[in-house]
Design an enzyme around this catalytic site. Structure first.
Site, PDB file in Angstrom:
ATOM      1  N   ASP A  85       1.000  -1.083   0.034  1.00 39.26           N
ATOM      2  CA  ASP A  85      -0.078  -0.023  -0.069  1.00 39.26           C
ATOM      3  C   ASP A  85       0.887   1.259  -0.032  1.00 39.26           C
ATOM      4  O   ASP A  85       1.828   1.545   1.033  1.00 39.26           O
ATOM      5  CB  ASP A  85      -1.076  -0.313   1.247  1.00 39.26           C
ATOM      6  CG  ASP A  85      -1.928   1.034   1.269  1.00 39.26           C
ATOM      7  OD1 ASP A  85      -1.861   1.896   0.443  1.00 39.26           O
ATOM      8  OD2 ASP A  85      -2.933   0.556   1.834  1.00 39.26           O
ATOM      9  N   ASP A  96      -3.231   7.309  -2.689  1.00 37.06           N
ATOM     10  CA  ASP A  96      -3.249   6.223  -1.726  1.00 37.06           C
ATOM     11  C   ASP A  96      -3.756   5.338  -2.902  1.00 37.06           C
ATOM     12  O   ASP A  96      -4.937   5.226  -3.166  1.00 37.06           O
ATOM     13  CB  ASP A  96      -4.142   6.671  -0.796  1.00 37.06           C
ATOM     14  CG  ASP A  96      -4.287   5.299   0.277  1.00 37.06           C
ATOM     15  OD1 ASP A  96      -3.510   4.544   0.259  1.00 37.06           O
ATOM     16  OD2 ASP A  96      -5.314   5.629   1.176  1.00 37.06           O
ATOM     17  N   HIS A 156     -12.065   5.854   2.362  1.00 34.91           N
ATOM     18  CA  HIS A 156     -12.150   6.778   3.168  1.00 34.91           C
ATOM     19  C   HIS A 156     -12.112   8.076   2.095  1.00 34.91           C
ATOM     20  O   HIS A 156     -11.602   8.295   1.251  1.00 34.91           O
ATOM     21  CB  HIS A 156     -11.075   7.098   4.183  1.00 34.91           C
ATOM     22  CG  HIS A 156      -9.440   6.546   3.500  1.00 34.91           C
ATOM     23  ND1 HIS A 156      -8.685   7.455   3.244  1.00 34.91           N
ATOM     24  CD2 HIS A 156      -8.920   5.498   3.275  1.00 34.91           C
ATOM     25  CE1 HIS A 156      -7.839   6.930   2.486  1.00 34.91           C
ATOM     26  NE2 HIS A 156      -8.006   5.564   2.884  1.00 34.91           N
ATOM     27  N   HIS A 164      -7.294  10.027   6.219  1.00 34.47           N
ATOM     28  CA  HIS A 164      -8.592   9.464   6.462  1.00 34.47           C
ATOM     29  C   HIS A 164      -9.250  10.994   7.024  1.00 34.47           C
ATOM     30  O   HIS A 164      -9.261  11.407   8.296  1.00 34.47           O
ATOM     31  CB  HIS A 164      -8.313   8.702   7.724  1.00 34.47           C
ATOM     32  CG  HIS A 164      -7.835   7.321   7.123  1.00 34.47           C
ATOM     33  ND1 HIS A 164      -8.546   6.258   6.829  1.00 34.47           N
ATOM     34  CD2 HIS A 164      -6.476   7.283   6.769  1.00 34.47           C
ATOM     35  CE1 HIS A 164      -7.562   5.411   6.382  1.00 34.47           C
ATOM     36  NE2 HIS A 164      -6.274   6.022   6.289  1.00 34.47           N
ATOM     37  N   GLU A 188     -11.012   0.798  -0.975  1.00 41.09           N
ATOM     38  CA  GLU A 188      -9.963  -0.050  -0.599  1.00 41.09           C
ATOM     39  C   GLU A 188     -10.479  -1.608  -0.127  1.00 41.09           C
ATOM     40  O   GLU A 188     -10.763  -1.741   0.990  1.00 41.09           O
ATOM     41  CB  GLU A 188      -8.818   0.377   0.152  1.00 41.09           C
ATOM     42  CG  GLU A 188      -9.254   0.663   1.359  1.00 41.09           C
ATOM     43  CD  GLU A 188      -7.965   1.492   2.245  1.00 41.09           C
ATOM     44  OE1 GLU A 188      -7.051   0.768   2.301  1.00 41.09           O
ATOM     45  OE2 GLU A 188      -7.937   2.611   2.254  1.00 41.09           O
ATOM     46  N   GLU A 282      -6.791  -0.864  -4.140  1.00 40.08           N
ATOM     47  CA  GLU A 282      -6.897   0.374  -3.814  1.00 40.08           C
ATOM     48  C   GLU A 282      -6.779   1.408  -4.891  1.00 40.08           C
ATOM     49  O   GLU A 282      -5.772   1.334  -5.321  1.00 40.08           O
ATOM     50  CB  GLU A 282      -6.430   0.733  -2.389  1.00 40.08           C
ATOM     51  CG  GLU A 282      -6.726   2.358  -1.905  1.00 40.08           C
ATOM     52  CD  GLU A 282      -6.504   2.439  -0.612  1.00 40.08           C
ATOM     53  OE1 GLU A 282      -5.154   1.980  -0.356  1.00 40.08           O
ATOM     54  OE2 GLU A 282      -6.806   3.498  -0.127  1.00 40.08           O
TER      55      GLU A 282
HETATM   56 MN    MN Z   1      -3.715   2.696   1.291  1.00 40.24          MN
HETATM   57 MN    MN Z   2      -6.332   4.130   2.075  1.00 40.77          MN
END
Ligand code: MN
Ligand code: MN
Length: 299
Positions: A85, A96, A156, A164, A188, A282
Site C-alpha cells: 500500500d 493512496d 475513506h 482519513h 479499498e 485500492e
Molecule cells: Mn492505502
Molecule cells: Mn487508504
C-alpha cells in the site's frame, strides 16, 4: 475544482501508482522487506513527492499497517500473499493506492475478488451516491468470487494533508453519507477466506505524532525533534528515524519512551480474526457529477 488543485491530486496519484507498479517488480521470493520499502519510497521521492505514509507491507493474514522496521531481516517467502500500500503527497495532496503481489499459488481468488470489487465500486460512484451502495457493490462482487469482504476496514475521504478525513467508504452495506462532486476518496476492498474481520495487534513500525513532550535522554530528545520538525503531519516509519540519524540499537527504547509520554502513537498490525489470507486493491479518485477520475494511474 480549481485546475491547479486537480493537477496536484492527479500528479500525486500518478506517483503513488508508479510506486505500486514497482512493487510487482521488486517483491520476489528472497527479497528483503527493507529493500522493497526503500525502493518504493525512494521512487516517490525521486519524482518530487514525499511518502504520505510508510509503504505498508502486509503479508498473508495481515491486512495492513506493517512495514519494514529498523534492522528488519524478514524476506519474502514462496506462497506469500503480499499487500503493498503506497501513499505519495505533493504539498499535502495525497494519492493512496494498493495492490496484492502473489508469490505462489495462494491467494489468487482473493486478489481477483478485491480487484473486481474495486472496479465494480468505481463504476458505481458519482456525485450523489450513498456510501452504503458502494459497500453493497463491494460485498456482492466479493461474494460472486467466493470471497468475504473485511467488514471493519474501509476506504475513506481524503483531504489535503489528511489521509482519513471523516467519511468512511465501507466494504459492506453500511453508513448513510452521500458522496459529492469534487471530493477525493479512496476505495479499498479487502477480500478474505477467513471470518471477515480484523483486529489490531502489535506495533508494526508505523507511528504518528501526537504532541511534543520534554525528553531528558539525548537520543529520545533527538527523535522528538526530528518527528516534530518533519513528521508532524502524516504517519512515519521508525525506519525513517534511523535514516535521520537516531541510533538503530536504541530505537526500541526511544519508541517506548515516546509512546509512554504520549508524544507518538503506534499503528498496530491489522490481522484477520480467523487467520484467513487477505487480498487488497485500492485506488484514489476525484468524484465527478457523472462518474470518477481515478488519480492513481501509472503512466
Ligand atoms: Mn492505502
Ligand atoms: Mn487508504
Amino acid at each position: 475544482m480549481d485546475p491547479d488543485v486537480r493537477q496536484q491530486w492527479l500528479e500525486a496519484g500518478r506517483i503513488a501508482a508508479e510506486g505500486r507498479e514497482l512493487a510487482h517488480e521488486v517483491v520476489e521470493v528472497g527479497t528483503d522487506w527493507v529493500e522493497v520499502a526503500e525502493a518504493i519510497e525512494d521512487h516517490v521521492r525521486s519524482e518530487g513527492a514525499e511518502p504520505a505514509f510508510p509503504v505498508n507491507i502486509s503479508v498473508n493474514e495481515d491486512a495492513a499497517h506493517d512495514t519494514a522496521r529498523p534492522g528488519d531481516d524478514r524476506t519474502f517467502e514462496e506462497g506469500d500473499v503480499v499487500k503493498v500500500d503506497v501513499g505519495a503527497h505533493l504539498d499535502g495532496y495525497i494519492g493512496d493506492t494498493a495492490t496484492t503481489v502473489l508469490l505462489g499459488g495462494r491467494g489468487r481468488k482473493l486478489k481477483q475478488a478485491a480487484e473486481e470489487a474495486l472496479s465494480a465500486a468505481i463504476e458505481r460512484v458519482q456525485a450523489g451516491v450513498n456510501v452504503k451502495e458502494i459497500g453493497s457493490t463491494v460485498q456482492s462482487t466479493m461474494q460472486a468470487h467466493g470471497a468475504k469482504p473485511i467488514s471493519n476496514l474501509t476506504g475513506h475521504l481524503i483531504e489535503r494533508w489528511t489521509q482519513h478525513a471523516g467519511i468512511s467508504i465501507p466494504n459492506i452495506p453500511h453508513g448513510d453519507k452521500t458522496i459529492e462532486a469534487g471530493q477525493v476518496i479512496a476505495i479499498e476492498p479487502f477480500a478474505t477466506d477467513g471470518v471477515g474481520k480484523i483486529h489490531e495487534g502489535e506495533d508494526g513500525g508505523i507511528f504518528h505524532y501526537e504532541q511534543t513532550t520534554r525528553q531528558r535522554q539525548n537520543d529520545v530528545r533527538q527523535a522528538m525533534e526530528i518527528i516534530e520538525d518533519e513528521f508532524d503531519e502524516l504517519p512515519f516509519a521508525s525506519r525513517w528515524l534511523v535514516d535521520e540519524g537516531v541510533n538503530e540499537r536504541r530505537m526500541p527504547l526511544v519508541l517506548r519512551t515516546l509512546k509512554r509520554t504520549g508524544a507518538i502513537e503506534a499503528y498496530g498490525v491489522l490481522t484477520e480474526d480467523g487467520d484467513g489470507l487477505v487480498g487488497q486493491a485500492e485506488h484514489t479518485m476525484i468524484v465527478e457529477e457523472d462518474g470518477v477520475t481515478v488519480t492513481t494511474v501509472a503512466e
